[in-house]
Structure formats: C-alpha cells, structure tokens
Design an enzyme around this catalytic site. Sequence first.
Site, mmCIF file in Angstrom:
data_model
loop_
_atom_site.group_PDB
_atom_site.id
_atom_site.type_symbol
_atom_site.label_atom_id
_atom_site.label_comp_id
_atom_site.label_asym_id
_atom_site.label_seq_id
_atom_site.Cartn_x
_atom_site.Cartn_y
_atom_site.Cartn_z
ATOM 1 N N HIS A 1 -21.036 35.169 -29.298
ATOM 2 C CA HIS A 1 -22.362 34.394 -29.765
ATOM 3 C C HIS A 1 -21.920 33.779 -31.196
ATOM 4 C CE1 HIS A 1 -25.011 35.817 -26.439
ATOM 5 N NE2 HIS A 1 -24.314 36.890 -26.759
ATOM 6 N N LYS B 1 -5.008 3.703 -10.772
ATOM 7 C CA LYS B 1 -3.843 3.646 -11.636
ATOM 8 C C LYS B 1 -4.457 3.941 -13.102
ATOM 9 C CE LYS B 1 -1.720 0.681 -9.202
ATOM 10 N NZ LYS B 1 -0.964 -0.580 -8.802
ATOM 11 N N GLN C 1 -7.222 0.276 -6.181
ATOM 12 C CA GLN C 1 -6.460 -0.119 -7.061
ATOM 13 C C GLN C 1 -6.593 0.258 -8.298
ATOM 14 O OE1 GLN C 1 -4.805 -4.108 -6.095
ATOM 15 N NE2 GLN C 1 -4.139 -4.574 -8.434
ATOM 16 N N SER D 1 -8.239 11.692 -47.079
ATOM 17 C CA SER D 1 -9.391 11.174 -46.840
ATOM 18 C C SER D 1 -9.431 9.642 -47.477
ATOM 19 C CB SER D 1 -10.693 11.854 -47.279
ATOM 20 O OG SER D 1 -11.792 10.764 -47.678
ATOM 21 N N TYR E 1 -7.755 0.856 3.592
ATOM 22 C CA TYR E 1 -7.713 0.411 2.031
ATOM 23 C C TYR E 1 -8.669 -0.499 1.603
ATOM 24 C CZ TYR E 1 -5.510 -1.715 -1.945
ATOM 25 O OH TYR E 1 -5.646 -2.103 -3.135
ATOM 26 N N ASN F 1 0.907 -1.363 0.030
ATOM 27 C CA ASN F 1 -0.122 0.194 0.167
ATOM 28 C C ASN F 1 1.030 1.348 -0.056
ATOM 29 O OD1 ASN F 1 -2.136 -1.776 0.123
ATOM 30 N ND2 ASN F 1 -2.853 -0.969 1.971
#
Lengths: 390, 390, 390, 390
Positions: free
Chosen positions: D119, D288, D285, D241, D280, D73
């Site tokens: 606008h 990440k 986990q 394209s 925990y 941890n």
Amino acid sequence: AWIFLPRSPSRSVSEISMAEQLAAALAELGQQFADGDFVLDARFEDCHSAIEISLTERLGDLGKKIHAGRSRNDQVLVASRLYLRAQLERINSLCASIATASLDRAQADALTPMPGYTHLQRAVVSSVGLWFAGLAEAFIDNASLARDTAAWLNANPLGTAAGYGVNLPLERALTTEKLNFDRMQVNPMYAQNSRGKFELQALTAAAQALLDCRRFAWDLSLYTTAEFDFVSMPDEYTTGSSIMPNKRNPDVVELMRGAYGVVQGAMAELQAGLSLPSGYHRDLQRTKGPMIRGLVIAVDTLELTDALVRDLTLNTEAMAAAIEPAMYATDVALEKVADGIPFREAYRQAMDNPDALASRSPAESLEARVSPGAAGNLQLDQLRARLDQL
Amino acid sequence: AWIFLPRSPSRSVSEISMAEQLAAALAELGQQFADGDFVLDARFEDCHSAIEISLTERLGDLGKKIHAGRSRNDQVLVASRLYLRAQLERINSLCASIATASLDRAQADALTPMPGYTHLQRAVVSSVGLWFAGLAEAFIDNASLARDTAAWLNANPLGTAAGYGVNLPLERALTTEKLNFDRMQVNPMYAQNSRGKFELQALTAAAQALLDCRRFAWDLSLYTTAEFDFVSMPDEYTTGSSIMPNKRNPDVVELMRGAYGVVQGAMAELQAGLSLPSGYHRDLQRTKGPMIRGLVIAVDTLELTDALVRDLTLNTEAMAAAIEPAMYATDVALEKVADGIPFREAYRQAMDNPDALASRSPAESLEARVSPGAAGNLQLDQLRARLDQL
Amino acid sequence: AWIFLPRSPSRSVSEISMAEQLAAALAELGQQFADGDFVLDARFEDCHSAIEISLTERLGDLGKKIHAGRSRNDQVLVASRLYLRAQLERINSLCASIATASLDRAQADALTPMPGYTHLQRAVVSSVGLWFAGLAEAFIDNASLARDTAAWLNANPLGTAAGYGVNLPLERALTTEKLNFDRMQVNPMYAQNSRGKFELQALTAAAQALLDCRRFAWDLSLYTTAEFDFVSMPDEYTTGSSIMPNKRNPDVVELMRGAYGVVQGAMAELQAGLSLPSGYHRDLQRTKGPMIRGLVIAVDTLELTDALVRDLTLNTEAMAAAIEPAMYATDVALEKVADGIPFREAYRQAMDNPDALASRSPAESLEARVSPGAAGNLQLDQLRARLDQL
Amino acid sequence: AWIFLPRSPSRSVSEISMAEQLAAALAELGQQFADGDFVLDARFEDCHSAIEISLTERLGDLGKKIHAGRSRNDQVLVASRLYLRAQLERINSLCASIATASLDRAQADALTPMPGYTHLQRAVVSSVGLWFAGLAEAFIDNASLARDTAAWLNANPLGTAAGYGVNLPLERALTTEKLNFDRMQVNPMYAQNSRGKFELQALTAAAQALLDCRRFAWDLSLYTTAEFDFVSMPDEYTTGSSIMPNKRNPDVVELMRGAYGVVQGAMAELQAGLSLPSGYHRDLQRTKGPMIRGLVIAVDTLELTDALVRDLTLNTEAMAAAIEPAMYATDVALEKVADGIPFREAYRQAMDNPDALASRSPAESLEARVSPGAAGNLQLDQLRARLDQL
C-alpha cells in the site's frame, strides 16, 4: 502577438512597436509554412521551439522574449484545445448534414414498405421512411452532443505555464476573448490535469456519431447481400477482387463499420495513460497520437456517410417481396385491443388464426401505424425543428 | 396508470374507472415491494412480466389489458432511462458537493506552501490553495457534464413498442410530460438503437468524475507515504494487515483509485456489444449489467471522495520542509523578464546562479504568483460563480 | 494441512498430531460448507478469516497457529490460481469437444454445397464441410491455447506471504508438489505483482475461444434469417415476443455473440487496475470480480456452443439455391492457368465470358478444389491428429 | 519462387527455368528496394500489386503468372504472420536479456537493505536483491510467453487464397517447410478468420512484458523523487524544462510507463474490429495499423528497459535510512511462532511491544528471511535455470 506580453497600465510606445514586429514576423513565418518553406525537422524539439528559434533568428533579443510567462505545457494545451474545438465543430456540421439528408430521404419514401426486423427475424411491416427518420434522429442527437462537448471544453489554458502560473500579471481574460474561448480555465494545475480528460470527451462525442455509422453500415452490409438485395450503391463505392473476376465488394461500407473501433482503441489508449498523480508527466505527451487518429477517422467517416446516405439506391421491389403475412399479426392483435379485447387474449387469438393475415397489404398496415413517430405518423417536422436549432 | 391507455377524445366514465383500479393495484404492488413481500423469482421472466401477472391475478381482464401498445423493449428503455437520469442527477450533486468542499479548503489554506511537482520532481513553490482549487474546478466541470448528459438523454421512449410503433394513437406527448422527460424520442427504431448509446454516454459522464478521483487518489497515495508525509487521514479510512502488526493502510484511497477501471471496463463491455444492425437484438439485454455496475461504483466513490476531501489532515510542516531553494529559479528568471531581460537570457542567468536562491521564502514566492488562477491570485470567486449556476 | 507448518528435520509426534487435528477440522468445515451449514456473512472479513476463526473455535490455540508464515495475500493468490487452472482446464476440454463435434459435422457433409462469401457477397462455391472444418481448426487452436496458458501460470505462490517472504523455513517445494503446481513461483514480490497479470492471461485464452463463438454466432444469426434460411435450430434455442405473436427469435445465438464483449470488458477492467508500483495495493483486490465474471461466461458460452454445433439443422436446399453461375468464374480462370495461360490473362478471359459458367455444377467445383485444406481436400485427418494430441 | 507454382510429378526443364527467372527478378527487386530505388507510391494498390506489376514489366507473361493460385488475402496473411513471428522472437530475446541483467543486479546486491512496501506504506525490511530477482522472474515468464505465442501462431496460411482454396494442387507442405512454419494452417476459411485473432495474441504477449515495464517504471518514478531518492539515472535518460531552469526530468521512465496503454489501445481497436461473420471483410484490413503500432512500441520499450536496468545507480544510503524499527514487527511475531507461540498471540505481542524493535538491524532481518525465494534465500540459481531453457 502583444497579448502574450505582461500587462502594463499603459503600454509604452516601445512595447507596441515590439508587438508589431513580432506580429509581422509571425505572419511571415505562417506564410512560409503555408508555402512549404518552413520545415519542421530534427533540428527542433517541436513546433513551439522552432517558432521561438525562428523569431530569434529574425528579431534577435526580441525573439528571446517570446517565451516569457509561458511553458511548452500551456502552449500544447492551447494548440490541442483549438484543434479539438475545430474538429468538434466539423463533426457537428457533418452530423447535421447527415440528418438533413436522412430527413429528405425519409420524406421521399415515407410510406415505402420495408420489412421491420427484430433479432434479424422478420417482425412487422416497416417503411423506408421509418428507417431514415431513425437515422436522422440519431444524427440530430450526435450533432447536439458535438456542440455541447465543444462548449464544455472551450476553456482557455493559456497563461497557466507549467501548471503553477507565473509571477507576471498575464492578461488571461484578454487571450480568452481573442482566441474565442467561452471561459478561462482558471486553475493552472487543473489545466495540466485536464489534458487527456478533454481529449477523451471529444473522442466520446466523435464515437457516438460513429456508433450510428457502424449500425448503418451493418444495415447496408446486409441489405447489399444477394439474399436481402434491398440497397444498391454506385460503382465508386465498391471494389473488385485480385483473384475472383466476378466480385464487386461494398468496401466503403465495411470501412465505415470499422471506424468506431479505431476511436474505441484511441479512447482506451488515452484512458490507460491517465492513471497519474497531479502535475505534468511525460506520459501525457502521448495523448496527441490517439486524439488526432480518432478525430481524423471520425471526420472522414462522417463525410463518407453523408455522401452515401444521398447516393444509395433502394430496391423497393425486393423490400416489398420480403413482407410476409405473419408480419401483420401484431396489427391484428392491437386492432382487437381497440375493440376492447384484453391484450393477452388478443395476442393469443392473433397467433391462432394465421389465415386471417393473408389478405392484408403493407400500405394499410403502415397507414394505420399512428402512434407518434411510427410509420403512419413520422413527425418529421418535430425532428426538423430540433435540427434547425443546432 | 391511465396515461398508458390509448387516447380517446373524451375518456368515458368506465375508462377512468379502469385507470383508477389499475393505479390502485399498482400502488398496492409498490407497497408490497417496498415491504419485501413481492419477490421477483424464477417464476417471472422479468419485473415487467411479474407486474402484468400480478395485476391480472388482482384485476382479471383489466390486468390483461395493461400490455396493450407496449413491448418489453420500450418498458425496459423507460426504466433504464429513468435510472440513468436519477444517477446522473446524483452524480451532478455529488460533484457539486466535492467542488464546494474543495473551494472551502482552498480558501482556508490559500497561501499555505506546498511543493509543486512536474514529472514528480520538485519544480516550483505551490500552495495547498492551488491544489484544492484545481480539484474544485475539475469537479465543477464534472458536475456540469453530468447535468448536460442528463439533459441530452432525457427523451421519452415510451410508446415505441418493439421498435416500430403500433396501430394505436398512444398519447406519447402526455407520457413525456408526466414522466418529466424533456422531449419525446420520436423515432421507434432509434429508440431501440439508442439502447447502449445513452448508457455509454451516462458512463462517460461518470467516468470523467472518477478520472479526477483517480488522480486525487494518486496524490493521496503518495502524500500518505512516510517519504512525503503531507497528508494524514482518520483511522476509519485505514485498515490493518493480517500478518504485519505495524501496518495502517490507506485502503479507501486505493479503492477510490481503482474505481475508474471498473467504469472503463463497463464502457468497453457496452462498446463491444453495440456492433449490430438496426432493430432489437438480445445482445442488447446485456447492457444492464455494465450500466448498473458502472453507475453504482461511481456514486459510491464520489460519496467517499466527498467525505475524504473534508476529513483529511494536512501536515503543513512536512510540506514546507520539502521546499528547496532551486524551486525559486523560475521566479527569478521571470523577475528578470519583468526587468526587460529577454526570457532566454534570464533563464540562463537563473540557472547559473543557484546561490542567489537560498534567501528566498515560500511566502514571497506565492504572493508574487499573480497570473490569474495562480497561487497569489486563485480567483476562487470565479469558480464559486460557476458552481452556483449548476 | 501439515504442509503449511514450518519444516523441521524430523517432525515430532506432537507436530504430527497437530497436523491431523487440523486436517480433521478442515475436513469437517468443508463438509459443513458443502451442506450449506457454514455461511460466509458480514461477521467475517473474508473466507480466510472465517476459516481461521472457525478453527480457533474448534481447536483453541492450535487454530491460532494456522496463519503462521502466511498472509491473506498469498492465500488469495493460491485460491485464485487454483481457480484459473481449473477454469482453463474446463475451457480446454470444451474447446476440444466443440472441435470434435465440428469435425464430425464436416465429415458428414464434406461436399454438401454452400455459398462461399467474401464481404458478405457471393464469391465462390464452398461446402458445409469447409465451414465446419474451419470451426474445428479454430477450436483446436483455442484448446491448445487454454492448455498452454494453464501451464504458463501453474506456479505456486504459497509461502510468499505479503510479498517479502518470512523468517521461517517454509516447505514451498512440498506444497508445490501437493497442490499439483508445475513449479514454484520463486520470488515473493513477483508473486504479488503477478496478480492481475495471470488473470489477464487466463481471460485472453477464454476470449480467443469466444472470438470464434462470436463469429460462429454471426454466421448463425445471418443463416437463420428468412433471407438466407441456411440453418434451423430446435425450439429450445429460441424465444417468443411479448408483443408480436408471430416471432421465434434465436436468442441463444445472440447471447453467444455478446459473450466476447463481457470478457473484453473484464480485461479492460483488469488492465486499468494494474498501473501500480511494486508491492500489494488494495486496488488488486478488485481483480476477482472481472476474473470470475469473464471465466464464468466463457464456460457457459462454450457449453452452449458445444450443444448448438451438434443440434442445428442444415437447410441444404436453400444453400444450393444460393449458388449462382458467376461463382464459378475463379474456377474457370485457374483452369486456364493450369493450361498455361498467365493468370492475369486468364482472369480477364473468365470475366469476359460469363455465359461459359451457366452449365457448371457445385459438385464438380468442389471436387476440383484440391489445394490442401480446400473443400475437395479437407485434410480432416490432419486436424484430428492435432486434436488427439491435446 | 518456384514453390508458389502448381505441383507436377516431375517439373519440366521449362518450369525450372521460369522459376529461376522469377527468383532472379525478385532478388533484383529486393536489391532495388534495399537501395531505396523501388518506391511504393499511389500508382500501386499495395506492395503485392507493385511486385506483380514490376515482374510483369521485367518478364512479360511470366510476370502475369505470379498471382496464380493466390489472393491478396493469403499474401497479406503470410506477410503479417512472418512479421508477428519475427517481432515475438525479438520480444523473447529482449525479455531474456532483461532477465539476465536483473539477475546480475540481484546477485550483486543480494542483501543490500531496501524498504519493502505494501500500500506504499513501509512494511518490512526488504532488499535490492529481492526487487531485481522479482523483475527477473517476471521477464522469464514474459520471454516464455513470447516464445509460446510465436509457436502457437506459427502456421502457414499460404495457399488458402481468398478463404476457399483453389482448384490447383498447391504444394502447401513444401511452402510450410521453406518458410519455417511449424505447421500448415489447414483450413482456408479459418486462415481468413484467424486474421486479427493471431495479431491479438501477439499483442497480448507484448502487453504482458509491458505490464512489468509499467510497474518497474512506477517504481523508478517514485524512487527518483527527492522524497524517496533511492535511484539515480545517467543524464542521457533525463530532459530539462522550457520554463524551469532547475529541472532534470526522468522522461524515459514516463515513456516506459505509458507504453502499455498504447498496446492496450491497439488491442481494443483489434477486438472491436472482429465482430464479423465468417469470410474476409474489408474491416480486417484495419488490423495492420494497431498490430504494427503495438509491436513497435513494445520492442522500443523493452530495449529501453534493458538498458535502464543496467545503467541505473542505487542510492543505498537513502534506502537504508528509510528503514524504521516498526518494520521488524513481523519478524518478531514469527520468531515467537518458531518458539511455539500461536501466531495470533505472537502478532498481538509484537504489536504491543514496539520498544523491543529498536535494536534490530536490517542485515539480521534479511539473513533470517529464509523462506524459499525470500531475501535470505533468493534461489537465483533456480531462476537462472529457467532462463537457460528459453
């Protein structure tokens, strides 16, 4: 493969021959891919280019014909739509399987007492049967939603090219039939502009199922604490600690709980990318990552849930021990109602006489709980009937 | 009102009389509310308590009976479900109306030339018909989704009490029928735990429609710039500036564009609140805010879109002027394909001979665009047929 | 009010007189507003128009001057920035107050034993002191973040008009000083385009504090169950049930838990609305709703948390009873490490000899936990020192 | 490596020797990893286990000591915190670089006319200088936020073990210094519970920078249309394209625009996973994935933006051609204000006399725009001074 070629009133012999050559080369390519001999690497812009280049290497000019009337845009749409459909079908069948297993467990422990909580506070006597029947009904709804969603998006974008169609009489009705689509997605601009929209809807269906997995995981996370201790699970569902010799942790339950967030993140990513004018934009290429990430974790998590529903062990003694007399108060109040006392009076009387509750039993309470769907009247048949229709 | 009372094989005269008194008092209360004479204020915990208290003031003990077999939990579920159903029906009908208006405009300007863009770059000749037909198909899908969603969640939670049912033989099949639900939501725990879940699904259906409003708003926002100038809108859709005397701003288009985000936020709020174990928790009370906020803005925005589709003016000359010869290159490449030249060759030839494009016209290009759904073959009938089934 | 007027090398007498008239009229208007006599209703487009109209009614031509060099755009920016700053200051001070209360409770029960959990499984002996010191450090970080965020966004947009400045030599340095901004927001386009961006950052700071409230609420939600029973709270923090006479529910804890989701939703709403080109768009007007909704609930929730940290009661006997011998295994393993046995060996030995754990006590375990920050070495002084710097 | 060992008043010779052996073995391992000879595969649970196993293979019992006083941890916390810090430093320096480049371009084209929009409607005369100076100020704020965020989270979690510390006198002050942390994260529970929280804050800082990239990308997406045509970019920033021979598409601009959504999705995923009690849980986990996904795309996108700001070409003639007389109306109104006419009057007069605007020039308008920060008074020095302090 000939279905991608322009229509002609009666195909000529040479056309049929070309189609057969293409079909053979594609089959060969498919086999190479299955064998791991056809590798997509940096030489190719994407799999569609790679296929075209390979066909050209094999068949020369005939390979160069393959992209006629197509754009990568509609090719990607077709591929991702087939993927969405297949994943939704898998989600549908996993949800149905979870519902089946839950109904079986509900039936097996229909009247096994278990505390019923609101606000995580002990509320009334409940049963294992009620808990699992609730899970079953949730996953019947989820299976039904996956099926409806698959039907809603099962429309054929092939032949819409880059969003404006082409000046060739493509046989779109035929490809719709051959690829098992329910209908043609008629408008080429809309085909482009439904990118992301259909992915979002598929993720929504996946997310709804994971929402119930999350809730179930929360139940299990509490019920496997030493303090509740209502549920145990086989060792293969737990892990140890790198520092604490004494630990067995219910990791899979926590991964089950966390899966919803992955799909929620994927949905947020898609939603953010779709603030665009009409027509294709490169932003849309980024829909693939969250689409796949979300659906893969959904399928994995549903497989895990399906297994866990079957494999977990109930500690029925601990459940029974957690039932305390105050939890009969509502029963008492409603018995008085049945005797004609107005509910507000009955409620007060029940609250004021806690001593009257001590002699009651969970079994009596559950059997008397006869309102349709309640522990004494689970109506599992009705749930099973809906499940059978899925 | 008698449907909320416990079942009895044959109701007695006095029961029928009680039911009639309650029905009369509720009708009176409803009238007071409609007249603004019944105000919900801090005296009452919520509308359900207020109704019970009012009935008790009017009817004495009979009023105190009203809450028998019920919890605020299932009352709130019923009320919010009826609300979801009504709003989804409204969304369904607004989407159908937008689709109808879009089909009419597509038909009226089926072959009016308009540039087709990808990546916001001029790509090929397109048409007003194609643009509006795409909008139509999007809103047919949206209407269909709203209808499916209403059906999916149209299940009766009444009689599930606080999540564990009661020891009274409530007539849930009867209330299901009387309240026009398609089915009973069988399991009382699931009834509680579907709170938020069903709201989310209703918001998803609303959001999908707003996703297309957002895209259409983006189109209009670009097309009303001086640089594009393809579209104009009546003065009532625009506003001025507090500092710049020369401005007329397309505010409503921008509000239309922003509506999706409000629903997305409401969905995120709901999703965040649903990480909970089984059973009712007070967190769930917070589902009402985002549910209402999201559906109200959806209905408002769809009403606006419906009006705007009908009221906007096309500047067809500006559209035509924006078509340039390079936009015929794809047509040329595919003509060569029809003549038997492999597409990759044809593509290169078309690119290498820009001069050959100058003499072409938008009308020719559009008429030749015959792949199903394309400008020369819009298949509006097929879209109209789907719309008629909704 | 004179600070809004154009600069002149030396102000004339008449200018000073005009400024004084405006200041007096604004003060009067402020008083009316405070007294409830100045009502914003449908006559006015917004509060800024209302103020201008009122000044014009009072002062004639002088009122018509007030909008010189300004746009509603920069007025709204100023008003919302002052609001953000004030709310962040309030959040900073509430977080500091929660940290102070938490440190006090940590000190009072520094070595009171409490089970330490990972994965909600009993892991090692822990202490009340460790729990509250962790809360304290979290809210020190949160206070620090609120303060940094207030500083980061404390930039003056006044005088940027509609995003392009004006042809008047506005005294922006002076208004920066008078309104207590740390710096001028120099660029007028950026002033417009920071709308939403700064609101988002303020909500982030609020959300971080609510993230810790949510975790604390989860702890309390578990610890107030009958199964854990570690914590009690005064009656004013609980509510009853409309159907179950026996219930006292920790509603406020659940509302505390749910607050994060409201801010998360508000952030998602803002994020969705900011996919725009440079310059003002009406979409940006919608930033106000989520900004206010998010900050109001943050302040309310922090006030509740601040009170609850002080008012909750610890059931130390129940905590002690939940400590079981296996929870000493890690201590034993590390004692062996101190004696020179490699950790992996020590870990295995500790696991294989559960009997050696039965005679240990929580007090010994806690006192020996001397790594900096651990229960035997809480280092509250270090936390208090950081708090004092806020 | 010796810093991870327990403290002793004076380290013995054998301790120093052990530390040197570990340091040498770790250096060797690092070299193997750099050379690609140390592969992480399914044999290892994670990199931390792999390192421990490798050291044990090399050093026997000494390798088995390495995990003393540690948990995976806190190892993961340290590793991810160092990663967050490094990425935030990179983001800080990229933002500063973008700001520098933007200031240079602002200076080079300080008074080059360009239409100013609100606008998306033509509003007033603006300048290239104003546009780029706004970008510069935005990225100065972003650099400042990345730096503040790095400082806020630069706290050392090493030595907090699994969230409860250990019964060994770990030298946490020393590791704080050696690893260049600003402070110790004191409380072990908080160290665990800050997981996700700190990641979220790092993503927020990244997201704010991407918010401005998104806006800039929108500007470029519009300005590279044929209709606006204000900006061109080198061929390496565009693609073709697969179907349309005539296309060059500004793909990189669209990828730049889409990056924010990836980080928004990552934030939503993290936010969803953090609704947990203290301690925990395996759910953590999953932080990440979104952490890395979000920060990697942020760095990539900022590198792209940095290059693009330098490489794009301005079509100043097209910009000038887009300025029309009505855009001087605000100038005129404010000139009248300077002459003493009340603004509301001046506004009306300017609106009523459009003919008076035809003879004006962009250059005059820009030079007269003298409010601090406006085109005639960009105050680039003030921005440069803030940038120099970062």
